[in-house]
Design a protein around this motif. Structure first.
Motif, PDB file in Angstrom:
ATOM      1  N   ASP A  64      -8.994  -5.980  46.400  1.00  0.00           N
ATOM      2  CA  ASP A  64     -10.035  -5.918  47.425  1.00  0.00           C
ATOM      3  C   ASP A  64      -9.459  -5.445  48.753  1.00  0.00           C
ATOM      4  O   ASP A  64     -10.117  -4.710  49.499  1.00  0.00           O
ATOM      5  CB  ASP A  64     -10.678  -7.294  47.598  1.00  0.00           C
ATOM      6  N   SER A 101     -19.794  -6.488  40.207  1.00  0.00           N
ATOM      7  CA  SER A 101     -18.494  -6.082  39.686  1.00  0.00           C
ATOM      8  C   SER A 101     -18.674  -4.840  38.824  1.00  0.00           C
ATOM      9  O   SER A 101     -19.745  -4.622  38.251  1.00  0.00           O
ATOM     10  CB  SER A 101     -17.853  -7.206  38.862  1.00  0.00           C
ATOM     11  N   THR A 158      -9.136  -1.789  48.679  1.00  0.00           N
ATOM     12  CA  THR A 158     -10.444  -1.171  48.870  1.00  0.00           C
ATOM     13  C   THR A 158     -10.859  -1.211  50.335  1.00  0.00           C
ATOM     14  O   THR A 158     -11.354  -0.232  50.889  1.00  0.00           O
ATOM     15  CB  THR A 158     -11.494  -1.887  48.015  1.00  0.00           C
ATOM     16  N   ARG A 185     -22.376  -7.235  47.455  1.00  0.00           N
ATOM     17  CA  ARG A 185     -21.663  -8.501  47.316  1.00  0.00           C
ATOM     18  C   ARG A 185     -22.095  -9.214  46.044  1.00  0.00           C
ATOM     19  O   ARG A 185     -23.283  -9.334  45.747  1.00  0.00           O
ATOM     20  CB  ARG A 185     -21.937  -9.385  48.529  1.00  0.00           C
ATOM     21  N   ASP A 230      -8.526 -11.182  46.233  1.00  0.00           N
ATOM     22  CA  ASP A 230      -7.997 -10.216  45.278  1.00  0.00           C
ATOM     23  C   ASP A 230      -7.254  -9.121  46.049  1.00  0.00           C
ATOM     24  O   ASP A 230      -7.801  -8.522  46.976  1.00  0.00           O
ATOM     25  CB  ASP A 230      -9.128  -9.598  44.461  1.00  0.00           C
ATOM     26  N   TYR A 265     -13.059  -3.767  39.169  1.00  0.00           N
ATOM     27  CA  TYR A 265     -12.963  -4.306  40.526  1.00  0.00           C
ATOM     28  C   TYR A 265     -14.257  -5.029  40.855  1.00  0.00           C
ATOM     29  O   TYR A 265     -15.274  -4.836  40.194  1.00  0.00           O
ATOM     30  CB  TYR A 265     -12.681  -3.196  41.559  1.00  0.00           C
ATOM     31  N   ARG A 266     -14.177  -5.884  41.849  1.00  0.00           N
ATOM     32  CA  ARG A 266     -15.342  -6.632  42.307  1.00  0.00           C
ATOM     33  C   ARG A 266     -15.559  -6.373  43.793  1.00  0.00           C
ATOM     34  O   ARG A 266     -14.620  -6.032  44.513  1.00  0.00           O
ATOM     35  CB  ARG A 266     -15.151  -8.142  42.096  1.00  0.00           C
ATOM     36  N   PRO A 277     -15.768  -7.533  47.473  1.00  0.00           N
ATOM     37  CA  PRO A 277     -15.212  -8.699  48.175  1.00  0.00           C
ATOM     38  C   PRO A 277     -16.313  -9.698  48.511  1.00  0.00           C
ATOM     39  O   PRO A 277     -17.383  -9.321  48.993  1.00  0.00           O
ATOM     40  CB  PRO A 277     -14.615  -8.077  49.450  1.00  0.00           C
TER      41      PRO A 277
END
Length: 209
Positions: free
Chosen positions: A199, A33, A202, A30, A196, A44-45, A47
């Motif tokens: 997310d 990125s 993912t 968490r 996002d 992507y990061r 969530p």
């Protein structure tokens, strides 16, 4: 942290939107990125909320939406007479005043588009909560992305405050619960729209294997 380039035959892969470089997706903690090594764009990061937290926030936004549209927003008094109105009452009044285009735009951007956005998020997150692939997942993601710029609750809230400030010297102004509920809706819906869409893709891959 930087993502490591991967082989094309090693799923899952992710393609940089800016330079088309291909990388192997890695699990992030968490707050982390992954960035492209070629152009340094964010791939992507992780969530920032769990599925449970996102669903709870979305349900809260739905409750705020229902209550905000059920209670009067403000009451204007003149010569001892009060006139209170809900959002839909104001939209109908604008339609009756001979400005149908404004009424339709207000109905779409303040009611139908935000409602559709909340329902789509709830639909997707409910299935992901139970590790099930949401039906029509891809169309739902496309619809969320298209609707995002058109939900204008925060614009309405700002415009309402400006308008009430200007007319406060002409009318007896009384705030009704709808204003507070719309303020709560503005906050919760703003948080929901920060999810996002990538997310959710993912999470779908991780929870629906």
């Amino acid at each position: 942290m930087r993502a490591r380039p991967g082989e094309y035959s090693m799923p899952p892969l992710i393609v940089c939107e800016h330079c088309d470089a291909v990388y192997q997706r890695r699990t992030l903690a968490r707050g982390e990125s992954a960035r492209c090594q070629r152009c340094h764009a964010v791939l992507y990061r992780a969530p920032w909320l769990s599925v449970h937290a996102m669903l709870a926030l979305t349900v809260t936004a739905m409750l705020c939406f229902v209550m905000a549209n059920s209670w009067p927003i403000v009451a204007l008094g003149l010569n001892g007479k009060d006139n209170a109105s809900t959002l839909w009452g104001a939209i109908i009044a604008v339609w009756g005043a001979g400005v149908p285009l404004i009424a339709v735009l207000a109905a779409l951007t303040l009611f139908f588009f935000p409602l559709a956005q909340i329902l789509l998020f709830t639909w997707v997150l409910m299935f992901l909560r139970f590790h099930r692939r949401p039906p029509a997942f891809a169309p739902a993601m496309r619809a969320i992305r298209l609707l995002r710029p058109w939900a204008m609750i925060e614009v309405f809230m700002l415009g309402t405050l400006v308008a009430l400030t200007k007319v406060s010297s002409l009318f007896d102004l009384e705030m009704r619960p709808g204003v507070i509920l719309f303020a709560g809706l503005t906050v919760t819906l703003t948080l929901v729209t920060t999810f996002d869409v990538r997310d959710l893709w993912t999470l779908k891959q991780e929870r629906c294997r």
